[in-house]
Write a protein that holds these residues in place. Sequence first.
Motif, PDB file in Angstrom:
ATOM      1  N   GLU A 161      34.199  17.527  -3.324  1.00 31.12           N
ATOM      2  CA  GLU A 161      34.469  17.346  -4.787  1.00 31.12           C
ATOM      3  C   GLU A 161      33.956  17.661  -5.172  1.00 31.12           C
ATOM      4  O   GLU A 161      34.835  18.449  -6.025  1.00 31.12           O
ATOM      5  N   PHE A 162      33.058  19.171  -5.171  1.00 31.43           N
ATOM      6  CA  PHE A 162      32.767  19.482  -6.003  1.00 31.43           C
ATOM      7  C   PHE A 162      33.670  21.020  -6.215  1.00 31.43           C
ATOM      8  O   PHE A 162      34.324  21.532  -6.779  1.00 31.43           O
ATOM      9  N   GLN A 163      34.020  20.761  -4.796  1.00 27.63           N
ATOM     10  CA  GLN A 163      35.119  21.985  -4.342  1.00 27.63           C
ATOM     11  C   GLN A 163      36.651  22.108  -5.547  1.00 27.63           C
ATOM     12  O   GLN A 163      37.257  22.735  -5.801  1.00 27.63           O
ATOM     13  N   SER A 164      36.444  20.952  -4.751  1.00 31.42           N
ATOM     14  CA  SER A 164      37.902  20.486  -5.835  1.00 31.42           C
ATOM     15  C   SER A 164      38.160  20.545  -7.059  1.00 31.42           C
ATOM     16  O   SER A 164      38.686  20.840  -7.895  1.00 31.42           O
ATOM     17  N   TYR A 165      37.235  19.963  -7.967  1.00 29.23           N
ATOM     18  CA  TYR A 165      36.878  19.957  -9.351  1.00 29.23           C
ATOM     19  C   TYR A 165      36.990  21.106  -9.616  1.00 29.23           C
ATOM     20  O   TYR A 165      37.109  21.976 -10.653  1.00 29.23           O
ATOM     21  N   VAL A 166      35.934  22.114  -9.391  1.00 30.05           N
ATOM     22  CA  VAL A 166      36.177  23.552  -9.537  1.00 30.05           C
ATOM     23  C   VAL A 166      37.448  24.561  -8.885  1.00 30.05           C
ATOM     24  O   VAL A 166      38.461  25.125 -10.420  1.00 30.05           O
ATOM     25  N   ALA A 167      38.475  24.117  -8.471  1.00 34.88           N
ATOM     26  CA  ALA A 167      39.832  24.521  -8.327  1.00 34.88           C
ATOM     27  C   ALA A 167      40.409  24.308  -9.235  1.00 34.88           C
ATOM     28  O   ALA A 167      41.142  24.774  -9.979  1.00 34.88           O
ATOM     29  N   ASN A 168      40.455  22.101  -9.203  1.00 32.51           N
ATOM     30  CA  ASN A 168      41.093  22.113 -10.296  1.00 32.51           C
ATOM     31  C   ASN A 168      40.799  22.276 -11.820  1.00 32.51           C
ATOM     32  O   ASN A 168      41.378  21.978 -12.800  1.00 32.51           O
ATOM     33  N   SER A 169      39.588  23.556 -12.209  1.00 20.98           N
ATOM     34  CA  SER A 169      39.138  23.813 -13.529  1.00 20.98           C
ATOM     35  C   SER A 169      39.407  25.232 -13.547  1.00 20.98           C
ATOM     36  O   SER A 169      38.673  26.168 -14.284  1.00 20.98           O
TER      37      SER A 169
END
Length: 199
Positions: A161-169
């Motif tokens: 979830e965090f890895q996806s958040y960082v990638a999307n931001s």
Amino acid sequence: INIFHTSPSITCVPQSSPYQTLEDLINDAKKKPGKLTWATGVGNPLSTSMDFFNHAGLEFKIVASGGGGLTGVVRASGGHVDVVPANIMEAYPQIEAGLLRPLVLNTTDRMAAFPDLPTMAEYGYPARCRLLRGIVAPKGVDRAKLEIINDAFQKAVKSEEFQSYVANSFGVVINASFDDAYALLDEQKSAYQQIASQQ
């Protein structure tokens, strides 16, 4: 306790600008010292700008926003300033809307979101000033308690979830704890001090 990610910045011009590349901007700026306007906030965006000016031997008219980079993004999107360096998250909607044209990533490595966009490092300029995000605690907190907090962050940072958040931001995961985090902060402090001493 932990520096968990960094947000790269990007240098843009209004879509109506004649500058298609960083070389175009540099060449024109050298012909017009102090004439072209460069929007910037305080802190990281300003430091990134000063570092670039120092190494490229350029002089711009600074249009300060007195805060973060979003005001500069708005000014550049409306064609009221010639150049703006900004956090990618702040600039991306305007890039997508066709209001801003990105010239260069203020980074050492290219990003998947902008595969054809060169970096400052590729042009031979430093990309030392980064916006670091992390968690801190008041001085004197027991180390055992800090370890518990850090362990929780280690699990969170490694989560999908965090890895996806960082990638999307458009961020970059760092996950540096304690001594490694201090080393990153010391590196940034040294860069800022060197930049300030050259003004």
